[in-house]
Write a protein that holds these residues in place. Structure first.
Motif, mmCIF file in Angstrom:
data_model
loop_
_atom_site.group_PDB
_atom_site.id
_atom_site.type_symbol
_atom_site.label_atom_id
_atom_site.label_comp_id
_atom_site.label_asym_id
_atom_site.label_seq_id
_atom_site.Cartn_x
_atom_site.Cartn_y
_atom_site.Cartn_z
ATOM 1 N N SER A 1 77.526 31.168 44.650
ATOM 2 C CA SER A 1 76.601 30.512 43.736
ATOM 3 C C SER A 1 76.291 31.464 42.586
ATOM 4 O O SER A 1 76.611 32.659 42.644
ATOM 5 N N GLN B 1 74.715 25.925 42.443
ATOM 6 C CA GLN B 1 75.569 25.704 43.605
ATOM 7 C C GLN B 1 77.024 25.402 43.243
ATOM 8 O O GLN B 1 77.934 25.904 43.879
ATOM 9 N N TYR C 1 65.307 27.076 50.112
ATOM 10 C CA TYR C 1 66.355 26.612 49.203
ATOM 11 C C TYR C 1 67.621 27.448 49.371
ATOM 12 O O TYR C 1 68.731 26.923 49.473
ATOM 13 N N SER D 1 71.007 25.827 50.762
ATOM 14 C CA SER D 1 72.140 25.688 49.846
ATOM 15 C C SER D 1 73.365 26.428 50.365
ATOM 16 O O SER D 1 74.485 25.963 50.196
ATOM 17 N N CYS E 1 69.468 23.635 40.052
ATOM 18 C CA CYS E 1 69.979 23.767 41.418
ATOM 19 C C CYS E 1 71.463 23.417 41.559
ATOM 20 O O CYS E 1 72.229 24.151 42.180
#
Lengths: 459, 250
Positions: free
Chosen positions: A449, B18, A410, A414, B14
């Motif tokens: 992030s 992001q 992940y 990402s 998620c």
């Protein structure tokens, strides 16, 4: 499984929405019914109790349907009614035809029957030289336009009064350019009066079939169902097996819920109880399965058969209101149609469980508490299990599934995605292959992030 | 009020991780302000809803197991998304119901319900001098029952409004359709692009007509969809997650 072409709801919706002002008009017309429902329901302090009662009664019916049906048949026969059993649409049509042919019927008036729409009775009779006239105004309008219903309670809700004016001008010689609803209704009334006076038989749908009395109840606002059934010696009532309620007193629950849920009215103008044939006449009841008992056998989905066809789920559905009834490709559209149709033919109707945001308004408004949104979710799982899911979608999501089940993958994926979205030229991210970006911007990509920030600042 | 004895795991969905890291930060800071000891388990990925809503819950099971493994040891799992909380609590019924699975399903909270029902927050010290419209996300509204929906004939309540009433100088606007869906719906947003975009447009229009300067919601996914339309059409309105408003300084 049928080999018919699948219904493409998204494409039909796209076409419907292309005329945006008409979509807004349709949305507003259907929403108006829902608003009236809210006002009507709010006036009943025990509304939520009534819903629970209705749900409980219907659960009981579905759990003991065989016994109730036999009880109903026995009592109806004792009243002098002739009861027929139809396993599917074809046998329903055959039964009705044979009754009509036996009586040499030339003209049949029909009212309030979604079931005969489901069975496509009209073309079947017309092919045999029997004229059928739908007598409810909305039903008559769509029949004259050679269309099916786009809503189960308001079948012509997608048609504007100007279009009705043109239609009546063309076919009933009314004044050109007429749009006054009262005038147009009067034109229809005169036209239908002639049909009533000349018909040889009347057919209606059934809202409730009472097991303990053997009688049927038909709820209408225009009274045309009664006009037909009272005019002629021969009356036929067609019902799905799920229309049973155990006792007369249960009507006290359902009649209060039905009209309020549908249009906000305390009760329909007519709640007509048909119990036995007229003197010298005949009364027939045709009880139809057409896939229902198969549906009853599906634990997860059986309670869709609790539906009393009020249409509240359609009026509440933000998708239906913007895609129109025809986008569902079935007589019963909207949320309830989307959980019934996959049971008839999963391949053909595989898209319908996805024609929803799962917002849940349908379940929350349903007077018999059908868990429609949960069933939509469950049907989606079936579509995948039976291998009908679109392969592009499946592959993409399988990759995502693999990535999302591991933190390592992940993080790597990402970082790559954010890099790509940030640095790829706009024509690569905003193009006709990206449905998101057709009318929407993609989110702006932040420098880091949350995870990166947390690691730098908190660990 | 101190809640330091409660071990809270922050789950950052998620797409928030992001695209909207500020929402994760606001949620973390807000929980800490309320006295919680908050951990952000580094192994977390996603709740699996994108797959499951597309019919692939069988394929999502490894994600479910990973989620349970990552969050199984905490007293509470708090997430700034009603939709993810709804998914874990309602749809993790397809994996074996071990003690830890049951515990995870019971201890996951959307941050709104965590603030009102577990921490019983009565004041915040936040200030947001703007006109704000609440977008009641469907999974929060009808799924987790964070407010009364217009379908229900029961006394009105709203956990979102309860929290926003604690914010100084914030004015809530009245909407024509207070609980119409925005049309995001996960993969619905692309599979049914036309309906999705039309629903989003109608939703934003309602907020614009009410005079709102900001649309707020407990679900960033709805806001992401509406923000995409707002930015494309250059409409004079912005989106902010509920926690960004609740975490402002007084």
């Amino acid at each position: 499984m049928g080999s018919q072409k699948s219904i493409n709801h998204a494409a039909a919706a796209d076409k419907f929405i292309a005329n945006e002002s008409r979509t807004d008009w349709h949305n507003a017309s259907v929403s108006y019914l829902r608003k009236k429902r809210d006002v009507g329901a709010a006036l009943v302090p025990e509304w939520e109790t009534l819903r629970s009662l209705a749900s409980g009664i219907k659960n009981n019916v579905l759990g003991n349907l065989d016994q109730y049906l036999e009880q109903f048949e026995k009592n109806a026969q004792a009243n002098g009614v002739q009861v027929h059993w139809a396993v599917d649409a074809e046998s329903h049509n055959r039964i009705v035809t044979s009754i009509l042919e036996r009586h040499k019927v030339k003209l049949l008036v029909k009212s309030k029957s979604m079931l005969t729409e489901e069975c496509h009775l009209n073309p079947h009779l017309e092919a045999r030289g029997i004229e059928v006239v739908d007598t409810d105004l909305g039903e008559r309008i769509i029949q004259m336009r050679d269309e099916g219903p786009s809503h189960i309670v308001a079948p012509a809700i997608h048609i504007k009064k100007e279009e009705v004016g043109e239609l009546f001008h063309d076919q009933l010689q009314s004044e050109a350019g007429a749009t006054d609803p009262q005038y147009l209704t009067e034109v229809a009334r005169q036209h239908l009066r002639e049909k009533f006076l000349n018909c040889d038989a009347a057919l209606t749908g059934v809202n409730f079939a009472v097991a303990e009395t053997g009688g049927v109840v038909v709820c209408t606002n225009e009274g045309n169902a009664d006009m037909g059934a009272h005019m002629v010696p021969l009356q036929i009532h067609c019902m799905g097996i799920e229309k049973i309620i155990p006792r007369q007193q249960d009507l006290g629950v359902f009649l209060r819920l039905l009209a309020r849920s549908a249009t906000g009215q305390p009760i329909t103008i007519y709640s007509s109880h048909h119990q036995k044939p007229k003197e010298g006449g005949e009364m027939h009841i045709v009880i139809v399965d057409n896939g229902r008992s198969k549906h009853l056998g599906r634990d997860t989905f059986r309670n869709a058969l609790k539906c009393i066809r009020c249409g509240a789920c359609m009026n509440s559905c933000p998708v239906y209101r913007r895609s129109g009834g025809y986008s569902y490709g079935y007589t019963v559209p909207g949320p309830i149609g989307s959980i019934l149709t996959p049971g008839f033919n999963l391949e053909k109707y595989k898209e319908l469980p996805f024609a929803s945001t799962l917002c849940g308004a349908c379940s929350a408004v349903c007077p018999t508490k059908i868990n429609i949104d949960e069933q939509l979710y469950k049907w989606r799982q079936k579509v995948y299990e039976e291998d009908y899911l679109d392969k592009t979608k499946e592959t993409g999501l399988s990759v995502a599934g693999n990535v999302l089940s591991s933190a390592k993958k992940y993080k790597r994926a990402s970082a790559l995605m954010r890099w790509a979205l940030k640095w790829m030229p706009r024509f690569m991210t905003h193009n006709r292959f990206n449905a998101w970006a057709k009318k929407r911007e993609l989110p702006e990509v932040p420098g880091e992030s949350f995870r990166d920030w947390y690691r730098k600042n908190r660990k | 009020m101190s809640h330091q004895s409660i071990r809270v795991a922050l789950f950052v969905p998620c797409y928030v991780d992001q695209f909207y890291p500020q929402v994760g930060k606001a949620a973390l800071q807000l929980l800490e302000k309320c006295g919680c000891t908050v951990d952000y388990p580094d192994e977390q990925t996603c709740c699996g809803q994108p797959l499951a809503n597309s019919g692939m819950e069988q394929a999502a099971k490894p994600i479910y197991h990973h989620f349970v493994e990552t969050f199984g040891s905490y007293d509470y799992i708090v997430v700034p998304s009603a939709s993810c909380a709804y998914h874990v609590s309602h749809h993790y019924d397809v994996i074996e119901q071990t003690e830890v699975v049951k515990k995870v399903r019971e201890s996951i909270y959307d941050i709104t319900a965590f603030l009102t029902d577990v921490l019983h927050i009565e004041s915040l010290g936040a200030r947001f001098p703007h006109k704000v419209g609440i977008h009641q996300s469907c999974h929060g509204l009808r799924g987790l029952q964070l407010a009364r929906s217009t379908e229900q004939m029961i006394d009105p309540y709203s956990k979102w409004e309860h929290l926003l009433h604690m914010v100084s100088d914030l004015e809530l606007v009245q909407l024509e359709r207070p609980d119409e869906c925005c049309g995001f719906g996960g993969t619905f947003a692309v599979a049914e692009e036309a309906v999705s975009a039309k629903m989003g447009k109608d939703r934003v229009r309602d907020h614009l007509n009410s005079g709102a300067e900001f649309i707020t919601s407990g679900d960033m996914s709805c806001l992401m969809h509406m923000e995409g339309l707002i930015r494309r059409n250059k409409w004079p309105i912005q989106v902010k997650h509920l926690v960004e408003i609740l975490n402002t300084d007084g």
